[in-house]
Design a protein around this motif. Structure first.
Motif, PDB file in Angstrom:
ATOM      1  N   UNK A  45      24.242 -53.130  26.057  1.00 41.98           N
ATOM      2  CA  UNK A  45      24.359 -54.149  25.205  1.00 41.98           C
ATOM      3  C   UNK A  45      23.456 -54.411  24.035  1.00 41.98           C
ATOM      4  N   UNK A  46      22.367 -53.700  23.913  1.00 45.90           N
ATOM      5  CA  UNK A  46      21.175 -53.873  22.911  1.00 45.90           C
ATOM      6  C   UNK A  46      21.024 -52.686  22.272  1.00 45.90           C
ATOM      7  N   UNK A  47      21.790 -51.592  22.224  1.00 40.85           N
ATOM      8  CA  UNK A  47      21.365 -50.495  21.428  1.00 40.85           C
ATOM      9  C   UNK A  47      21.460 -50.516  20.103  1.00 40.85           C
ATOM     10  N   UNK A  48      22.385 -51.234  19.487  1.00 38.16           N
ATOM     11  CA  UNK A  48      22.046 -51.495  17.965  1.00 38.16           C
ATOM     12  C   UNK A  48      20.825 -51.981  17.533  1.00 38.16           C
ATOM     13  N   UNK A  49      20.449 -53.097  18.419  1.00 36.84           N
ATOM     14  CA  UNK A  49      19.268 -53.879  17.869  1.00 36.84           C
ATOM     15  C   UNK A  49      18.097 -53.118  18.064  1.00 36.84           C
ATOM     16  N   UNK A  50      18.216 -52.243  19.219  1.00 34.85           N
ATOM     17  CA  UNK A  50      16.990 -51.348  19.476  1.00 34.85           C
ATOM     18  C   UNK A  50      16.955 -50.274  18.416  1.00 34.85           C
ATOM     19  N   UNK A  51      17.852 -49.745  18.096  1.00 36.32           N
ATOM     20  CA  UNK A  51      17.910 -48.893  16.986  1.00 36.32           C
ATOM     21  C   UNK A  51      17.295 -49.164  15.614  1.00 36.32           C
ATOM     22  N   UNK A  53      15.366 -51.749  15.101  1.00 33.02           N
ATOM     23  CA  UNK A  53      14.012 -51.973  15.462  1.00 33.02           C
ATOM     24  C   UNK A  53      13.147 -50.729  15.143  1.00 33.02           C
ATOM     25  N   UNK A  54      13.570 -49.571  15.910  1.00 39.80           N
ATOM     26  CA  UNK A  54      12.863 -48.327  15.641  1.00 39.80           C
ATOM     27  C   UNK A  54      13.051 -47.751  14.591  1.00 39.80           C
ATOM     28  N   UNK A  55      14.205 -47.769  13.760  1.00 36.21           N
ATOM     29  CA  UNK A  55      14.178 -47.466  12.425  1.00 36.21           C
ATOM     30  C   UNK A  55      13.450 -48.266  11.362  1.00 36.21           C
ATOM     31  N   UNK A  56      13.311 -49.374  11.480  1.00 34.73           N
ATOM     32  CA  UNK A  56      12.409 -50.523  10.907  1.00 34.73           C
ATOM     33  C   UNK A  56      11.093 -50.179  10.855  1.00 34.73           C
ATOM     34  N   UNK A  57      10.709 -49.930  12.242  1.00 32.22           N
ATOM     35  CA  UNK A  57       9.114 -49.440  12.262  1.00 32.22           C
ATOM     36  C   UNK A  57       8.765 -48.141  11.637  1.00 32.22           C
ATOM     37  N   UNK A  58       9.873 -47.299  11.592  1.00 29.73           N
ATOM     38  CA  UNK A  58       9.571 -45.951  11.263  1.00 29.73           C
ATOM     39  C   UNK A  58       9.931 -45.788   9.689  1.00 29.73           C
ATOM     40  N   UNK A  63      18.695 -44.820   6.146  1.00 27.89           N
ATOM     41  CA  UNK A  63      19.439 -43.882   6.588  1.00 27.89           C
ATOM     42  C   UNK A  63      20.678 -44.319   7.209  1.00 27.89           C
ATOM     43  N   UNK A  64      20.782 -45.871   7.840  1.00 24.27           N
ATOM     44  CA  UNK A  64      21.998 -46.089   8.227  1.00 24.27           C
ATOM     45  C   UNK A  64      22.586 -47.145   7.408  1.00 24.27           C
ATOM     46  N   UNK A  65      21.565 -47.960   6.752  1.00 20.99           N
ATOM     47  CA  UNK A  65      22.262 -49.209   5.750  1.00 20.99           C
ATOM     48  C   UNK A  65      22.521 -48.753   4.399  1.00 20.99           C
ATOM     49  N   UNK A  66      22.112 -47.421   3.787  1.00 22.53           N
ATOM     50  CA  UNK A  66      22.208 -47.086   2.471  1.00 22.53           C
ATOM     51  C   UNK A  66      21.061 -47.352   1.732  1.00 22.53           C
ATOM     52  N   UNK A  67      20.635 -46.780   0.674  1.00 19.49           N
ATOM     53  CA  UNK A  67      19.645 -47.241  -0.098  1.00 19.49           C
ATOM     54  C   UNK A  67      19.936 -48.237  -0.896  1.00 19.49           C
ATOM     55  N   UNK A  68      21.228 -48.578  -1.277  1.00 17.82           N
ATOM     56  CA  UNK A  68      21.468 -49.725  -2.137  1.00 17.82           C
ATOM     57  C   UNK A  68      21.169 -51.182  -1.389  1.00 17.82           C
ATOM     58  N   UNK A  69      21.027 -51.121  -0.147  1.00 22.76           N
ATOM     59  CA  UNK A  69      20.898 -52.175   0.569  1.00 22.76           C
ATOM     60  C   UNK A  69      19.571 -52.714   0.701  1.00 22.76           C
ATOM     61  N   UNK A  70      18.562 -51.886   0.178  1.00 20.72           N
ATOM     62  CA  UNK A  70      17.208 -52.331   0.011  1.00 20.72           C
ATOM     63  C   UNK A  70      16.711 -53.174  -1.071  1.00 20.72           C
TER      64      UNK A  70
END
Length: 70
Positions: A45-51, A53-58, A63-70
């Motif tokens: 149920x929470x895989x997307x949220x955990x992923x 958070x993990x990518x945010x910390x790193x 990589x998943x949202x695209x460079x234009x979203x920053x």
């Protein structure tokens, strides 16, 4: 609306009932079985949220949202 799923390592049957708010209530014969199923449901149920958070910390959200979203 239920389904059967075989998880390895369980000692017996486990039943999961969702209440009207979508909260799972887990019933099993051993504490081990209940905790394994709880962990499975949490990860499912929470895989997307955990992923996210993990990518945010790193620092790797682009990589998943695209460079234009920053």
């Amino acid at each position: 609306t239920g389904f059967d799923l075989a998880l390895p390592g369980l000692d017996g049957e486990v039943e999961v009932i969702y209440d009207e708010r979508g909260v799972p209530h887990i019933y099993g014969t051993t504490r081990h079985d209940v905790l394994v199923v709880q962990g499975y449901l949490m990860s499912r149920d929470r895989f997307a949220q955990m992923e996210f958070i993990r990518r945010s910390v790193l620092g790797r959200i682009a990589e998943i949202a695209g460079e234009d979203s920053l």
